[in-house]
Design an enzyme around this catalytic site. Sequence first.
Site, PDB file in Angstrom:
ATOM      1  N   GLU A  91       0.814  -1.206   0.000  1.00  0.00           N
ATOM      2  CA  GLU A  91       0.000   0.000   0.000  1.00  0.00           C
ATOM      3  C   GLU A  91       0.853   1.264   0.000  1.00  0.00           C
ATOM      4  O   GLU A  91       1.947   1.296   0.547  1.00  0.00           O
ATOM      5  CB  GLU A  91      -0.942  -0.017   1.210  1.00  0.00           C
ATOM      6  CG  GLU A  91      -1.967  -1.138   1.070  1.00  0.00           C
ATOM      7  CD  GLU A  91      -2.942  -1.264   2.234  1.00  0.00           C
ATOM      8  OE1 GLU A  91      -4.093  -1.653   1.975  1.00  0.00           O
ATOM      9  OE2 GLU A  91      -2.574  -0.976   3.383  1.00  0.00           O
ATOM     10  N   CYS A 104       3.234   8.405   1.558  1.00  0.00           N
ATOM     11  CA  CYS A 104       3.805   7.386   2.442  1.00  0.00           C
ATOM     12  C   CYS A 104       4.028   6.129   1.607  1.00  0.00           C
ATOM     13  O   CYS A 104       3.101   5.577   1.029  1.00  0.00           O
ATOM     14  CB  CYS A 104       2.824   7.133   3.591  1.00  0.00           C
ATOM     15  SG  CYS A 104       3.395   5.894   4.750  1.00  0.00           S
ATOM     16  N   CYS A 115       6.896  -5.940  15.189  1.00  0.00           N
ATOM     17  CA  CYS A 115       6.603  -5.056  16.323  1.00  0.00           C
ATOM     18  C   CYS A 115       5.209  -5.397  16.847  1.00  0.00           C
ATOM     19  O   CYS A 115       4.285  -5.665  16.081  1.00  0.00           O
ATOM     20  CB  CYS A 115       6.682  -3.593  15.908  1.00  0.00           C
ATOM     21  SG  CYS A 115       8.341  -3.109  15.385  1.00  0.00           S
ATOM     22  N   CYS A 118       1.927  -3.552  15.411  1.00  0.00           N
ATOM     23  CA  CYS A 118       1.885  -3.170  13.989  1.00  0.00           C
ATOM     24  C   CYS A 118       1.199  -4.237  13.148  1.00  0.00           C
ATOM     25  O   CYS A 118       1.524  -5.420  13.221  1.00  0.00           O
ATOM     26  CB  CYS A 118       3.302  -2.932  13.474  1.00  0.00           C
ATOM     27  SG  CYS A 118       3.351  -2.509  11.721  1.00  0.00           S
ATOM     28  N   GLY A 164       6.971  -2.381   5.738  1.00  0.00           N
ATOM     29  CA  GLY A 164       8.354  -2.853   5.636  1.00  0.00           C
ATOM     30  C   GLY A 164       9.363  -1.994   6.373  1.00  0.00           C
ATOM     31  O   GLY A 164       9.048  -0.918   6.869  1.00  0.00           O
ATOM     32  N   GLU A 165      10.582  -2.522   6.445  1.00  0.00           N
ATOM     33  CA  GLU A 165      11.682  -1.815   7.104  1.00  0.00           C
ATOM     34  C   GLU A 165      12.674  -1.371   6.023  1.00  0.00           C
ATOM     35  O   GLU A 165      13.429  -2.204   5.496  1.00  0.00           O
ATOM     36  CB  GLU A 165      12.341  -2.746   8.138  1.00  0.00           C
ATOM     37  CG  GLU A 165      13.640  -2.250   8.700  1.00  0.00           C
ATOM     38  CD  GLU A 165      13.598  -0.835   9.280  1.00  0.00           C
ATOM     39  OE1 GLU A 165      12.724  -0.541  10.113  1.00  0.00           O
ATOM     40  OE2 GLU A 165      14.440  -0.012   8.872  1.00  0.00           O
ATOM     41  N   SER A 196      12.117   6.104   7.770  1.00  0.00           N
ATOM     42  CA  SER A 196      11.761   5.730   9.137  1.00  0.00           C
ATOM     43  C   SER A 196      12.263   4.320   9.419  1.00  0.00           C
ATOM     44  O   SER A 196      12.093   3.419   8.604  1.00  0.00           O
ATOM     45  CB  SER A 196      10.237   5.783   9.303  1.00  0.00           C
ATOM     46  OG  SER A 196       9.873   5.415  10.607  1.00  0.00           O
ATOM     47  N   HIS A 220       9.220   4.341  20.613  1.00  0.00           N
ATOM     48  CA  HIS A 220       8.060   3.659  21.217  1.00  0.00           C
ATOM     49  C   HIS A 220       8.222   3.239  22.672  1.00  0.00           C
ATOM     50  O   HIS A 220       7.243   2.878  23.323  1.00  0.00           O
ATOM     51  CB  HIS A 220       7.617   2.441  20.407  1.00  0.00           C
ATOM     52  CG  HIS A 220       7.269   2.765  18.985  1.00  0.00           C
ATOM     53  ND1 HIS A 220       6.602   3.906  18.609  1.00  0.00           N
ATOM     54  CD2 HIS A 220       7.510   2.100  17.829  1.00  0.00           C
ATOM     55  CE1 HIS A 220       6.439   3.916  17.300  1.00  0.00           C
ATOM     56  NE2 HIS A 220       6.993   2.843  16.807  1.00  0.00           N
ATOM     57  N   CYS A 338      -1.211   5.118  10.350  1.00  0.00           N
ATOM     58  CA  CYS A 338       0.048   4.452  10.700  1.00  0.00           C
ATOM     59  C   CYS A 338      -0.213   3.085  11.294  1.00  0.00           C
ATOM     60  O   CYS A 338      -1.020   2.929  12.192  1.00  0.00           O
ATOM     61  CB  CYS A 338       0.802   5.222  11.779  1.00  0.00           C
ATOM     62  SG  CYS A 338       1.083   6.905  11.399  1.00  0.00           S
TER      63      CYS A 338
END
Length: 360
Positions: A91, A104, A115, A118, A164-165, A196, A220, A338
């Site tokens: 997305e 985004c 996480c 998430c 994703g990271e 991020s 967090h 988010c």
Amino acid sequence: MKANLLGYDAEALQRFFLEQGEKPFRARQVMRWIHQSGEAEFSRMSDLARGLREKLAATACVEAPQIVGDTLAADGTRKWLLKVDGANAVEAVFIPEASRGTLCVSSQAGCVLDCAFCSTGKQGFNRNLSTAEIVGQLWLANKELHREVSSGRIISNVVMMGMGEPLLNLDNVIPALRLMLDDNAYGLSRRRVTVSTAGVIPGMDRLRDECPVALAVSLHAPNDALRDRLVPLNRKYPLRELLAACNRYLEKAPRDFVTFEYVMLEGVNDGDAEARELVAIAARVRCKYNLIPFNPFPRSEFRRSGPERIRRFGEILQRAGVTVTTRKTRGDDIAAACGQLAGDVADRTRRRVVLKEVRA
Ligand code: SAH
């Protein structure tokens, strides 16, 4: 297989033309056609010689993911579901604001990091997106938004805060970032492109050296005990080392602060004590805090902190002279907020395997 030029940054495109026996300046022309005019057909690139156009049509292509979903939220936020192969969709979300338009962007189909709060993590991990699939999100969004002539919407900012990271896919993310910054492509300022990360330290160091842009870190939690639970990657890269990496990054960053994202989870990380610990962290790294009210998703085990709790938490930071903003929740009626991006990832089994590598 044809070369997909959508994912070629300036250097790769010049190399491509040299290998074809063409002049390297063709790269600039073709790059403008692809990214500034949104042109995918070489036959319409009118300032190229006919012979070259035909040669390109035979050897190359411009191929973006396929839009399979397009949803508009009440607040103007728009979400696209993009099919990247037979089994996976990711997305991308456009967030219009008075003074800017932010896209985004996703970097992987699924995520290995898992996480606790998430939705993407719950999907498991399937694969890295290619450069063409990453920059293709911007390419498509630009085309789609310009189609609405009267809206005047344009993309001024990109945040790599989708699925994703990004720092676990730097080989593909860095060329995508270079295209976002390139004046012959999207020409965005380094300060308006944000990566991020959940805190992949080697990736932070590499990004710093190869393509420094604005950095957001998903903090967090203010201590290792809590962060180990919420962001399992912390067991591999604990806070002390993470904060040191932030300071190294700032030596070369286009902004003089790191944005710490902090998801507000009721009764978990939102107490006065945690706020005071964040104040102490702010003394060690130049930073701003961005409080994100938790966005629930099906089967999530957390609750969003109440508005009064978030206000009080922010006030403790503010009174200590720390900069803090609270993120407005956008697009939550279409699951575009988010942590709600789910896409459609086929393989839900590989995450455990890859995680071992990440944590090892
Ligand atoms: N992997 C990167 C990129 C994802 S960015 C990273 O971790 O930074 C998405 C941001 O939204 C991260 O800060 C993430 O921690 C946060 N997030 C994830 N789930 C959320 C949820 N349910 N509610 C609010 N924020 C969430």
